[in-house]
Design a protein around this motif. Structure first.
Motif, PDB file in Angstrom:
ATOM      1  N   LEU A  39       0.831  -1.128  -0.115  1.00  0.00           N
ATOM      2  CA  LEU A  39      -0.189  -0.058  -0.065  1.00  0.00           C
ATOM      3  C   LEU A  39       0.951   1.214   0.190  1.00  0.00           C
ATOM      4  O   LEU A  39       0.662   2.282  -0.692  1.00  0.00           O
ATOM      5  CB  LEU A  39      -0.831  -0.137   1.190  1.00  0.00           C
ATOM      6  CG  LEU A  39      -2.188  -1.050   1.209  1.00  0.00           C
ATOM      7  CD1 LEU A  39      -2.799  -0.660   2.446  1.00  0.00           C
ATOM      8  CD2 LEU A  39      -3.164  -0.877   0.187  1.00  0.00           C
ATOM      9  N   ALA A  40       1.854   1.283   0.808  1.00  0.00           N
ATOM     10  CA  ALA A  40       2.961   2.256   0.855  1.00  0.00           C
ATOM     11  C   ALA A  40       3.524   2.572  -0.413  1.00  0.00           C
ATOM     12  O   ALA A  40       3.566   3.812  -0.841  1.00  0.00           O
ATOM     13  CB  ALA A  40       3.869   2.117   1.920  1.00  0.00           C
ATOM     14  N   LEU A  41       3.704   1.537  -0.989  1.00  0.00           N
ATOM     15  CA  LEU A  41       4.498   1.661  -2.379  1.00  0.00           C
ATOM     16  C   LEU A  41       3.756   2.201  -3.371  1.00  0.00           C
ATOM     17  O   LEU A  41       4.086   3.392  -4.175  1.00  0.00           O
ATOM     18  CB  LEU A  41       5.058   0.143  -2.707  1.00  0.00           C
ATOM     19  CG  LEU A  41       5.752   0.096  -4.296  1.00  0.00           C
ATOM     20  CD1 LEU A  41       6.853   1.126  -4.319  1.00  0.00           C
ATOM     21  CD2 LEU A  41       5.904  -1.297  -4.671  1.00  0.00           C
ATOM     22  N   MET A  42       2.432   1.734  -3.545  1.00  0.00           N
ATOM     23  CA  MET A  42       1.577   2.389  -4.538  1.00  0.00           C
ATOM     24  C   MET A  42       1.108   3.836  -4.142  1.00  0.00           C
ATOM     25  O   MET A  42       1.083   4.601  -5.115  1.00  0.00           O
ATOM     26  CB  MET A  42       0.272   1.458  -4.443  1.00  0.00           C
ATOM     27  CG  MET A  42       0.436   0.130  -4.945  1.00  0.00           C
ATOM     28  SD  MET A  42      -1.329  -0.853  -5.318  1.00  0.00           S
ATOM     29  CE  MET A  42      -1.870  -0.900  -3.542  1.00  0.00           C
ATOM     30  N   ASN A  43       1.079   4.248  -2.833  1.00  0.00           N
ATOM     31  CA  ASN A  43       0.884   5.649  -2.490  1.00  0.00           C
ATOM     32  C   ASN A  43       1.891   6.403  -2.892  1.00  0.00           C
ATOM     33  O   ASN A  43       2.015   7.857  -3.383  1.00  0.00           O
ATOM     34  CB  ASN A  43       0.649   5.657  -1.019  1.00  0.00           C
ATOM     35  CG  ASN A  43       0.623   7.053  -0.401  1.00  0.00           C
ATOM     36  OD1 ASN A  43      -0.495   7.475  -0.617  1.00  0.00           O
ATOM     37  ND2 ASN A  43       1.737   7.503   0.051  1.00  0.00           N
ATOM     38  N   ASN A  44       3.346   5.835  -2.630  1.00  0.00           N
ATOM     39  CA  ASN A  44       4.395   6.790  -2.738  1.00  0.00           C
ATOM     40  C   ASN A  44       4.774   7.006  -4.257  1.00  0.00           C
ATOM     41  O   ASN A  44       5.181   8.193  -4.758  1.00  0.00           O
ATOM     42  CB  ASN A  44       5.666   5.861  -2.315  1.00  0.00           C
ATOM     43  CG  ASN A  44       5.735   6.344  -0.845  1.00  0.00           C
ATOM     44  OD1 ASN A  44       4.724   6.435  -0.117  1.00  0.00           O
ATOM     45  ND2 ASN A  44       6.679   6.009  -0.083  1.00  0.00           N
ATOM     46  N   ILE A  45       4.426   5.914  -5.339  1.00  0.00           N
ATOM     47  CA  ILE A  45       4.584   6.071  -6.542  1.00  0.00           C
ATOM     48  C   ILE A  45       3.542   7.253  -6.981  1.00  0.00           C
ATOM     49  O   ILE A  45       3.908   8.174  -7.990  1.00  0.00           O
ATOM     50  CB  ILE A  45       4.257   5.024  -7.366  1.00  0.00           C
ATOM     51  CG1 ILE A  45       5.269   3.868  -7.352  1.00  0.00           C
ATOM     52  CG2 ILE A  45       3.910   5.249  -8.916  1.00  0.00           C
ATOM     53  CD1 ILE A  45       4.732   2.705  -7.731  1.00  0.00           C
ATOM     54  N   LEU A  46       2.431   7.253  -6.485  1.00  0.00           N
ATOM     55  CA  LEU A  46       1.532   8.550  -6.675  1.00  0.00           C
ATOM     56  C   LEU A  46       2.113   9.888  -5.976  1.00  0.00           C
ATOM     57  O   LEU A  46       1.755  10.975  -6.428  1.00  0.00           O
ATOM     58  CB  LEU A  46       0.163   8.126  -6.225  1.00  0.00           C
ATOM     59  CG  LEU A  46      -1.007   9.367  -6.365  1.00  0.00           C
ATOM     60  CD1 LEU A  46      -1.328   9.588  -7.701  1.00  0.00           C
ATOM     61  CD2 LEU A  46      -2.250   8.916  -5.594  1.00  0.00           C
ATOM     62  N   GLU A  47       2.511   9.740  -4.573  1.00  0.00           N
ATOM     63  CA  GLU A  47       2.987  10.881  -3.992  1.00  0.00           C
ATOM     64  C   GLU A  47       4.036  11.652  -4.724  1.00  0.00           C
ATOM     65  O   GLU A  47       4.105  12.684  -4.768  1.00  0.00           O
ATOM     66  CB  GLU A  47       3.552  10.328  -2.834  1.00  0.00           C
ATOM     67  CG  GLU A  47       4.074  11.356  -1.552  1.00  0.00           C
ATOM     68  CD  GLU A  47       2.952  12.211  -1.091  1.00  0.00           C
ATOM     69  OE1 GLU A  47       3.166  13.265  -0.631  1.00  0.00           O
ATOM     70  OE2 GLU A  47       1.631  11.714  -0.993  1.00  0.00           O
ATOM     71  N   ILE A  48       5.208  10.980  -5.477  1.00  0.00           N
ATOM     72  CA  ILE A  48       6.111  11.476  -6.078  1.00  0.00           C
ATOM     73  C   ILE A  48       5.556  12.392  -7.232  1.00  0.00           C
ATOM     74  O   ILE A  48       5.796  13.561  -7.435  1.00  0.00           O
ATOM     75  CB  ILE A  48       7.090  10.479  -6.882  1.00  0.00           C
ATOM     76  CG1 ILE A  48       7.968   9.928  -5.463  1.00  0.00           C
ATOM     77  CG2 ILE A  48       8.113  10.998  -7.675  1.00  0.00           C
ATOM     78  CD1 ILE A  48       8.854   8.875  -5.912  1.00  0.00           C
ATOM     79  N   ARG A  49       4.622  11.720  -8.081  1.00  0.00           N
ATOM     80  CA  ARG A  49       4.205  12.720  -9.017  1.00  0.00           C
ATOM     81  C   ARG A  49       3.147  13.661  -8.549  1.00  0.00           C
ATOM     82  O   ARG A  49       3.220  14.764  -9.164  1.00  0.00           O
ATOM     83  CB  ARG A  49       3.256  11.881 -10.137  1.00  0.00           C
ATOM     84  CG  ARG A  49       4.242  10.601 -10.372  1.00  0.00           C
ATOM     85  CD  ARG A  49       5.645  11.018 -11.235  1.00  0.00           C
ATOM     86  NE  ARG A  49       6.652  10.004 -11.344  1.00  0.00           N
ATOM     87  CZ  ARG A  49       7.742  10.408 -11.693  1.00  0.00           C
ATOM     88  NH1 ARG A  49       7.979  11.514 -12.416  1.00  0.00           N
ATOM     89  NH2 ARG A  49       8.755   9.110 -11.635  1.00  0.00           N
ATOM     90  N   VAL A  50       2.271  13.547  -7.323  1.00  0.00           N
ATOM     91  CA  VAL A  50       1.467  14.802  -7.031  1.00  0.00           C
ATOM     92  C   VAL A  50       2.358  15.738  -6.452  1.00  0.00           C
ATOM     93  O   VAL A  50       1.822  16.928  -6.842  1.00  0.00           O
ATOM     94  CB  VAL A  50       0.517  13.893  -5.808  1.00  0.00           C
ATOM     95  CG1 VAL A  50      -0.007  15.029  -5.039  1.00  0.00           C
ATOM     96  CG2 VAL A  50      -0.459  12.941  -6.574  1.00  0.00           C
ATOM     97  N   ASP A  51       3.510  15.368  -5.726  1.00  0.00           N
ATOM     98  CA  ASP A  51       4.396  16.427  -4.963  1.00  0.00           C
ATOM     99  C   ASP A  51       5.000  17.230  -6.083  1.00  0.00           C
ATOM    100  O   ASP A  51       5.075  18.272  -6.218  1.00  0.00           O
ATOM    101  CB  ASP A  51       5.262  15.787  -4.163  1.00  0.00           C
ATOM    102  CG  ASP A  51       4.638  15.336  -2.678  1.00  0.00           C
ATOM    103  OD1 ASP A  51       3.679  15.809  -2.714  1.00  0.00           O
ATOM    104  OD2 ASP A  51       5.384  14.692  -2.296  1.00  0.00           O
TER     105      ASP A  51
END
Length: 899
Positions: free
Chosen positions: A680-692
């Motif tokens: 779950l954290a991996l999927m969130n962080n892939i999104l987090e990098i692009r959102v940030d």
């Protein structure tokens, strides 16, 4: 060369302070006005035919390094604000900066003035020396490292070389005005990058005075922003993010970052860290480097966690415990004691069939393996990050940059509020200080406030526990007596229903307390008046982390280590506040409830965080630009476009780190209960990098560039959480899961050699005689006249001489649990510290390159000094002393080479 004839060690602000009594038309202002007179006047430029989407003054030559804005809003305070602005802008000009004002008639709302600021060459080189900025002296000729043979396989994930490395690699040295010939200055306008220019200008803005009020000298753009004198202060983006600028002199770095980094479709590509660092500064670059590395390492944890989950899924039907619970001949015949007093009825064990099956997904042998694996993974992550960080320090010229350099740069707020002065033992200069008594009072108030808010969290957690106890009985009564819930009664047990609703309520309370405490934490940190920016960030970090640690993790700690541990037994249950009966775990264990709690809080936080980070700024920006969309693009100025964006703020990066560190706690402290947490954290962080990256590139004003050579105090917090995670996971496996009781039964108490685990469920449930219920606690209905019921514990049955006391098996299991904790902790800690010792913090190849670069840089500097002395020797008639100096310099060069 010193163009204005100032002393080399004297900054322009110091000179402006020394000339406060002079007229604003003094020598410095004459120099500025003479410079401006050589440039085209405003009347010579037809503004209607000039595109305002530009990063230059009206002359098209001088670059806009910073923009200030203020409103024409007549009120009682306006005259005072006008005086402050006039004095502030006059002092900025005395400091050497050049200003150009855009009238309010040129703005969209007809109310906003924009003051554009340009730093000329003399200002830049003066403060480059003050800020110890490194400048290139020679192109790096050290051969690159040998390429990895596997790099060809990583081709699809690579970005173009021009994007990854936008600048050549140079040998650098701290800039010095007295030896400008040493540096590779091809063009004075482009020698300092825009991020360095805005950093220099911001340094001046934060220290420029604007008058005296209430007997105290006031200065700094931050104070002017707080009192409404200016509405915004920001550097400009170099172009629009969705297209390149028309100006050929524009680097279009924002456009490149958007196309290659900030779009979600590029999620599989590496990050252009060098370009991020060049555009936003080292501090933001380090954050994205750490986030990217953390995400890469999560991939390995996610794969192993998924394998452990699949093992539980494929062995679900082979689990003897759930098989016995579901069997009509075993679970269907076992009558369980009521879940609450009076209102609840007796129930059959097989009604928990489905939940016991799902519990096996996370409560199996793989749980132990994964807990040990994560203890080692977190050590590898932290150690390899140190190596990655060391490589970045070398590549980004931060090797000699130490936080101690920042200790000399006092916060403007500290200088303004501390009126007393004393001599600094290091610099031997008088500087402001805060008396010890004042510090003690402020720390007492701060500590009391923090303790109060932590107590408030604990009180809210107790309120949630009371809710769980109150509705648990209601759910138990409703689900047993309501026929409409029969179809889902197998999936939704009273324990699970209570856990889900309590988790959602707890999440809402967490978000509300977070919102309130953020304001309080900033207020009490400001009240403490930290001396430097580094000290300010560290204090705020510790306050916020301590609060959020208790806020986010307290409910998980309750379910993991307290729920079901102090229940008592039928007839002698324990009660909270003498009213609510303590919760029991499901017959299959409490681990599934901890998984539910962790999933709701972790997933909810990530979803809410992404909404806050992406959708909210986009809505505000859309609303702010609604009028400008109707006007021609060439009349929508670059400074006004950026003014309509959201401010990233001085603490913008702090909240990004805090979000990721809290997530790091979820996947390490409680990972034994939920192997899918890293996925779950991996999927969130892939999104987090692009959102940030998207919000930073498109939705926020350009932040002021800042230097940093590490992630700072967050490194120590991560190290502390890594050690704590070993302890928490050992306790979860021992006390929350059913692994140890099953192993003790398997090796010591089995009754069937062919199937050692058969009979475990019957063995783990004790017998209670219904007639032993106290009055007022006995169930109101017993239609089938049950004489006994079962409950989860290891106690002697009725009729035994030790009736209802703990059996010897209970003590065997407790001893096994304690032994397991000690053994697991020691094994993991030994492996952790051995791995940390084996992996050096700085790669040997980087150490060698640092030494080589230092040697070559020193050699270049010495040769420069030697040539300069020889040149003076040729020009000087009396050269006896000069010859000695040349000999000494040559000796220094030879000594440097020998070293």
């Amino acid at each position: 060369m010193n163009r204005l004839g100032r002393k080399d060690n004297e900054t322009l602000i110091e000179m402006s302070l020394a000339t406060d009594g002079e007229d604003s038309n003094g020598p410095l202002c004459e120099t500025i006005s003479n410079t401006e007179s050589e440039l085209p006047s405003n009347s010579e430029i037809n503004k209607r035919h000039q595109s305002k989407d530009s990063v230059f003054f009206r002359d098209g030559v001088r670059r806009i390094d910073f923009v200030l804005s203020y409103l024409d809003d007549p009120n009682k305070e306006e005259e005072k604000k006008v005086d402050r602005r006039r004095e502030f802008e006059k002092n900025l000009q005395k400091a050497g900066l050049e200003l150009e004002t855009e009238d309010k008639k040129e703005s969209e709302d007809g109310k906003t003035y924009f003051v554009k600021i340009h730093a000329p060459w003399e200002v830049l080189i003066t403060y480059a020396e003050v800020l110890n900025i490194k400048a290139p002296i020679k192109e790096n000729d050290i051969p690159p490292t040998v390429e990895n043979p596997l790099d060809c396989m990583l081709g699809p994930f690579r970005l173009p070389e021009k994007v990854m490395h936008p600048e050549p690699d140079y040998f650098t040295a701290p800039f010095s005005k007295s030896r400008q010939e040493l540096y590779l200055i091809d063009n004075e306008n482009t020698f300092f990058s825009p991020s360095r220019r805005n950093r220099i200008v911001y340094y001046i803005l934060t220290r420029c005075p604007y008058g005296t009020e209430e007997g105290k000298k006031k200065f700094g753009i931050k104070r002017l922003l707080n009192n409404g004198t200016y509405t915004a202060a920001y550097p400009l983006h170099d172009c629009q993010y969705w297209k390149k600028a028309n100006d050929p002199n524009c680097d279009n770095e924002r456009y490149t970052l958007y196309m290659e980094w900030a779009r979600f479709l590029r999620f599989y590509k590496e990050q252009p860290l060098d370009l991020i660092r060049k555009y936003y500064g080292e501090k933001i670059g380090i954050y994205f480097a750490w986030l990217g590395f953390y995400t890469e390492m999560l991939f390995f944890a996610a794969v192993v966690g998924l394998i452990c989950f699949l093992y539980g899924l494929f062995t679900m039907d082979e689990n003897m415990s759930s098989t016995e619970i579901c069997a009509a001949a075993i679970g269907g015949e076992i009558i369980m004691c009521p879940l609450c007093d009076e209102k609840c009825e007796y129930w059959k064990l097989n009604t928990t069939c489905e939940s016991s099956k799902y519990s096996h997904l996370f409560d199996n042998v793989a749980t132990l393996f994964f807990a040990i694996f994560m203890g080692i993974w977190v050590t590898l992550f932290l150690e390899f990050w140190k190596r990655r960080q060391a490589r970045l320090k070398y590549e980004w010229d931060l090797v000699d940059f130490e936080e101690e350099q920042q200790q000399l740069q006092l916060r403007p707020e500290y200088e303004a509020k501390c009126t007393r002065k004393k001599k600094n033992p290091v610099t031997q200069e008088m500087e402001p200080y805060l008396p010890l008594t004042s510090q003690a009072v402020r720390f007492c108030i701060s500590g009391t406030t923090v303790l109060f808010w932590i107590s408030l969290i604990i009180a809210s957690m107790i309120a949630v526990i009371v809710y769980r106890l109150a509705v648990y009985a209601a759910f138990a009564s409703i689900m047993e007596n309501t026929q409409t819930l029969q179809p889902i009664s197998g999936l939704l047990t009273p324990q699970l229903a209570t856990s889900v609703t309590a988790s959602c309520l707890n999440f809402v309370i967490i978000m509300i307390l977070n919102f309130l405490y953020e304001k309080i934490a900033v207020w009490i940190t400001d009240m403490e008046i930290p001396r430097t920016h580094l000290e300010y960030e560290n204090r705020l970090t510790m306050k916020m982390f301590l609060f959020q640690f208790v806020n986010y993790y307290s409910s998980c700690f309750y379910v993991a280590f307290f729920k079901g541990k102090f229940v008592g037994y039928p007839g002698t249950y324990t009660y909270m506040f003498s009213r609510w009966r303590n919760e029991e775990c499901d017959p299959a264990g409490c681990l599934i409830e901890l998984t539910t709690q962790l999933t709701i809080v972790m997933a909810g936080k990530q979803i809410w965080g992404n909404i806050q980070e992406a959708i909210v700024p986009w809505i505000w920006n859309w609303w702010g630009r609604r009028k400008a969309r109707c006007n021609p693009e060439n009349l929508y100025s670059r400074w006004e476009q950026d003014h309509d964006l959201q401010s990233f703020g001085a603490l913008g990066l702090f909240y990004e780190y805090l979000e990721m560190v809290i997530q790091f706690g979820f996947i390490t402290l409680f990972v034994a209960s939920f192997p899918l947490a890293p996925l779950l954290a991996l999927m969130n962080n892939i999104l987090e990098i692009r959102v940030d990256s998207w919000k930073l590139t498109t939705q926020f004003r350009r932040p002021v560039a800042a230097k940093a050579h590490s992630i700072g105090v967050w490194q120590e917090i991560l190290n502390g959480m890594a050690i704590l995670s070993v302890v928490t996971n050992a306790f979860i496996v021992a006390f929350t899961s059913d692994m140890i009781p099953r192993l003790v039964y398997y090796y010591a108490y089995f009754t069937n050699e062919d199937s050692p685990m058969s009979g475990y469920i019957n063995n783990s449930l004790s017998v209670f005689q219904v007639s032993d219920f106290l009055e007022g606690k006995r169930p109101e209905n017993n239609p089938e006249n049950f004489l006994t019921c079962r409950y989860r514990d290891y106690r002697y049955p009725p009729g035994h001489e030790k009736k209802y006391l703990h059996t010897m098996q209970f003590w065997h299991i407790l001893a096994a649990k304690m032994a397991f904790i000690i053994i697991m902790e020691h094994i993991v800690f030994i492996v952790k510290f051995f791995v940390a010792w084996m992996i050096p913090d700085v790669p040997s190849e980087v150490k060698a390159r640092i030494k080589r670069e230092k040697f070559l840089t020193q050699k270049i500097l010495h040769e420069y000094e030697l040539n300069k002395l020889k040149q003076k020797l040729c020009e000087c008639k009396t050269y006896e002393n000069m010859e000695k100096e040349v000999i000494a310099t040559e000796g220094k060069v030879e000594l440097s080479q020998a070293m």
